[in-house]
Design a protein around this motif. Structure first.
Motif, PDB file in Angstrom:
ATOM      1  N   TYR A  36       0.848  -1.184   0.000  1.00 34.60           N
ATOM      2  CA  TYR A  36       0.000   0.000   0.000  1.00 34.60           C
ATOM      3  C   TYR A  36       0.888   1.240   0.000  1.00 34.60           C
ATOM      4  O   TYR A  36       1.953   1.264   0.625  1.00 34.60           O
ATOM      5  CB  TYR A  36      -0.891   0.030   1.252  1.00 34.60           C
ATOM      6  N   LYS A  42      -3.263  11.151   4.128  1.00 40.59           N
ATOM      7  CA  LYS A  42      -4.258  10.404   3.349  1.00 40.59           C
ATOM      8  C   LYS A  42      -4.335   8.971   3.841  1.00 40.59           C
ATOM      9  O   LYS A  42      -3.564   8.545   4.692  1.00 40.59           O
ATOM     10  CB  LYS A  42      -3.879  10.423   1.859  1.00 40.59           C
ATOM     11  N   SER A  43      -5.284   8.221   3.285  1.00 36.46           N
ATOM     12  CA  SER A  43      -5.433   6.823   3.670  1.00 36.46           C
ATOM     13  C   SER A  43      -4.621   5.923   2.743  1.00 36.46           C
ATOM     14  O   SER A  43      -4.245   6.327   1.639  1.00 36.46           O
ATOM     15  CB  SER A  43      -6.924   6.442   3.648  1.00 36.46           C
ATOM     16  N   PRO A  44      -4.321   4.691   3.169  1.00 37.64           N
ATOM     17  CA  PRO A  44      -3.537   3.775   2.331  1.00 37.64           C
ATOM     18  C   PRO A  44      -4.288   3.386   1.062  1.00 37.64           C
ATOM     19  O   PRO A  44      -5.506   3.190   1.079  1.00 37.64           O
ATOM     20  CB  PRO A  44      -3.335   2.562   3.243  1.00 37.64           C
ATOM     21  N   LEU A  98      -5.565  -8.738   7.387  1.00 40.12           N
ATOM     22  CA  LEU A  98      -4.156  -8.561   7.058  1.00 40.12           C
ATOM     23  C   LEU A  98      -3.395  -8.073   8.281  1.00 40.12           C
ATOM     24  O   LEU A  98      -3.956  -7.438   9.163  1.00 40.12           O
ATOM     25  CB  LEU A  98      -4.006  -7.533   5.940  1.00 40.12           C
TER      26      LEU A  98
ATOM     27  N   ARG B   9     -14.258  13.947   8.100  1.00 37.09           N
ATOM     28  CA  ARG B   9     -12.818  13.979   7.805  1.00 37.09           C
ATOM     29  C   ARG B   9     -12.044  14.456   9.040  1.00 37.09           C
ATOM     30  O   ARG B   9     -10.975  13.933   9.333  1.00 37.09           O
ATOM     31  CB  ARG B   9     -12.561  14.917   6.631  1.00 37.09           C
ATOM     32  N   PHE B  33     -13.545  -3.352   8.842  1.00 32.75           N
ATOM     33  CA  PHE B  33     -12.506  -3.220   9.855  1.00 32.75           C
ATOM     34  C   PHE B  33     -12.424  -1.779  10.333  1.00 32.75           C
ATOM     35  O   PHE B  33     -12.624  -0.853   9.559  1.00 32.75           O
ATOM     36  CB  PHE B  33     -11.136  -3.602   9.261  1.00 32.75           C
ATOM     37  N   TYR B  35      -9.390   0.578  12.159  1.00 36.98           N
ATOM     38  CA  TYR B  35      -8.014   0.720  12.616  1.00 36.98           C
ATOM     39  C   TYR B  35      -7.818   2.128  13.156  1.00 36.98           C
ATOM     40  O   TYR B  35      -8.501   3.064  12.758  1.00 36.98           O
ATOM     41  CB  TYR B  35      -7.024   0.545  11.453  1.00 36.98           C
ATOM     42  N   LEU B  90      -9.195   4.770  10.646  1.00 35.98           N
ATOM     43  CA  LEU B  90      -9.380   4.302   9.282  1.00 35.98           C
ATOM     44  C   LEU B  90     -10.322   3.114   9.254  1.00 35.98           C
ATOM     45  O   LEU B  90     -10.133   2.142   9.978  1.00 35.98           O
ATOM     46  CB  LEU B  90      -8.035   3.887   8.677  1.00 35.98           C
ATOM     47  N   TYR B 102      -7.558  -4.937   1.247  1.00 37.82           N
ATOM     48  CA  TYR B 102      -8.595  -4.043   1.771  1.00 37.82           C
ATOM     49  C   TYR B 102      -8.729  -2.813   0.871  1.00 37.82           C
ATOM     50  O   TYR B 102      -7.767  -2.405   0.232  1.00 37.82           O
ATOM     51  CB  TYR B 102      -8.204  -3.477   3.127  1.00 37.82           C
ATOM     52  N   THR B 103      -9.922  -2.203   0.964  1.00 42.75           N
ATOM     53  CA  THR B 103     -10.098  -0.837   0.485  1.00 42.75           C
ATOM     54  C   THR B 103     -10.367   0.036   1.699  1.00 42.75           C
ATOM     55  O   THR B 103     -11.247  -0.276   2.507  1.00 42.75           O
ATOM     56  CB  THR B 103     -11.286  -0.747  -0.501  1.00 42.75           C
ATOM     57  N   PHE B 104      -9.587   1.102   1.808  1.00 44.26           N
ATOM     58  CA  PHE B 104      -9.716   1.991   2.967  1.00 44.26           C
ATOM     59  C   PHE B 104     -10.604   3.180   2.647  1.00 44.26           C
ATOM     60  O   PHE B 104     -10.655   3.657   1.506  1.00 44.26           O
ATOM     61  CB  PHE B 104      -8.341   2.520   3.382  1.00 44.26           C
ATOM     62  N   GLY B 105     -11.279   3.677   3.678  1.00 44.98           N
ATOM     63  CA  GLY B 105     -11.922   4.973   3.590  1.00 44.98           C
ATOM     64  C   GLY B 105     -10.888   6.080   3.711  1.00 44.98           C
ATOM     65  O   GLY B 105      -9.698   5.818   3.892  1.00 44.98           O
ATOM     66  N   SER B 106     -11.351   7.313   3.614  1.00 38.57           N
ATOM     67  CA  SER B 106     -10.436   8.453   3.611  1.00 38.57           C
ATOM     68  C   SER B 106      -9.936   8.820   5.001  1.00 38.57           C
ATOM     69  O   SER B 106      -9.012   9.625   5.125  1.00 38.57           O
ATOM     70  CB  SER B 106     -11.110   9.666   2.969  1.00 38.57           C
TER      71      SER B 106
END
Lengths: 110, 113
Positions: A36, A42-44, A98, B9, B33, B35, B90, B102-106
């Motif tokens: 990533y 910002k986010s990964p 993960l 945000r 998830f 985090y 996150l 994974y796909t993360f949010g902002s």
């Protein structure tokens, strides 16, 4: 406790050089590996995945996996200032989640 | 593309307040998830959920709870916010972490004062 280790850096390379980012993991049965990219604030964002031993190339990025050595790496060719970011290595820890390394900060100098 | 939306945000809350962080995904993913990310500590898993109304503790669940009443929505609750919960939060979702990651949010930058 499954662990993923990365050199925290910062890793500094000149523009146009190859940046090499490394990651080791402790769980021998891990099957899936991800890189990533995270820009500051910002986010990964997922940039590469690799599942088999060897190399996987996608544009300027190459992921390398060696399961015997429990080692995965990311090479960035022709590094650009826009590649400056923290790179997170992630390893499959179970069927649902993960385990992440703490990340390596890469700085590409113009 | 999968979209994971976090409702705020930036958020500033007072010590002792109950805080709700909302996360919504639009791709029918079963796994979600939460985090938190702090400098030098990396990403630390708070809670995760692999189905509606199912939840499991992660590595640092103390002081947090979660709710998943609908498949697309996973909420993180800080029961009584404290200054040590100031962090970047996150949310992520996944169809299969093994296959797709994974796909993360902002992210939500929470400050507790």
């Amino acid at each position: 406790q499954k662990e993923v280790e990365q050199n925290s850096g910062p890793l500094s390379v000149p523009e146009g050089a190859i940046a090499s980012l490394n990651c080791t993991y402790s769980d021998r049965v891990s099957q899936s590996f991800f890189w990533y990219r995270q820009y500051s604030g910002k986010s990964p964002e997922l940039i590469m995945s690799i599942y088999s031993n060897g190399d996987k190339e996608d544009g300027r990025f190459t992921a390398q996996l060696n399961k015997a050595s429990q080692y995965v790496s990311l090479l960035i060719r022709d590094s650009q200032p826009s590649d400056s970011a923290t790179y997170l290595c992630a390893v499959e820890g179970s069927n649902y989640k993960l385990t992440f390394g703490k990340g390596t900060l890469l700085t590409v100098n113009p | 593309d999968v979209k994971v939306t976090q409702s705020s945000r930036y958020l500033v809350k007072r010590t002792g307040e109950k805080v709700f962080l909302e996360c919504v995904q639009d791709m029918d993913h079963e796994n979600m998830f939460w985090y938190r990310q702090d400098p030098g500590l990396g990403l630390r898993l708070i809670y995760f959920s692999y189905d509606v109304k199912m939840k499991e503790k992660g590595d640092i669940p103390e002081g947090y709870s979660v709710s998943r009443e609908k498949k697309e929505r996973f909420s993180l609750i800080l029961e009584s916010a404290s200054t040590n919960q100031t962090s970047m939060y996150l949310c992520a979702s996944s169809l299969s972490a093994v296959l797709y990651g994974y796909t993360f949010g902002s992210g939500t930058r929470l400050t507790v004062v």
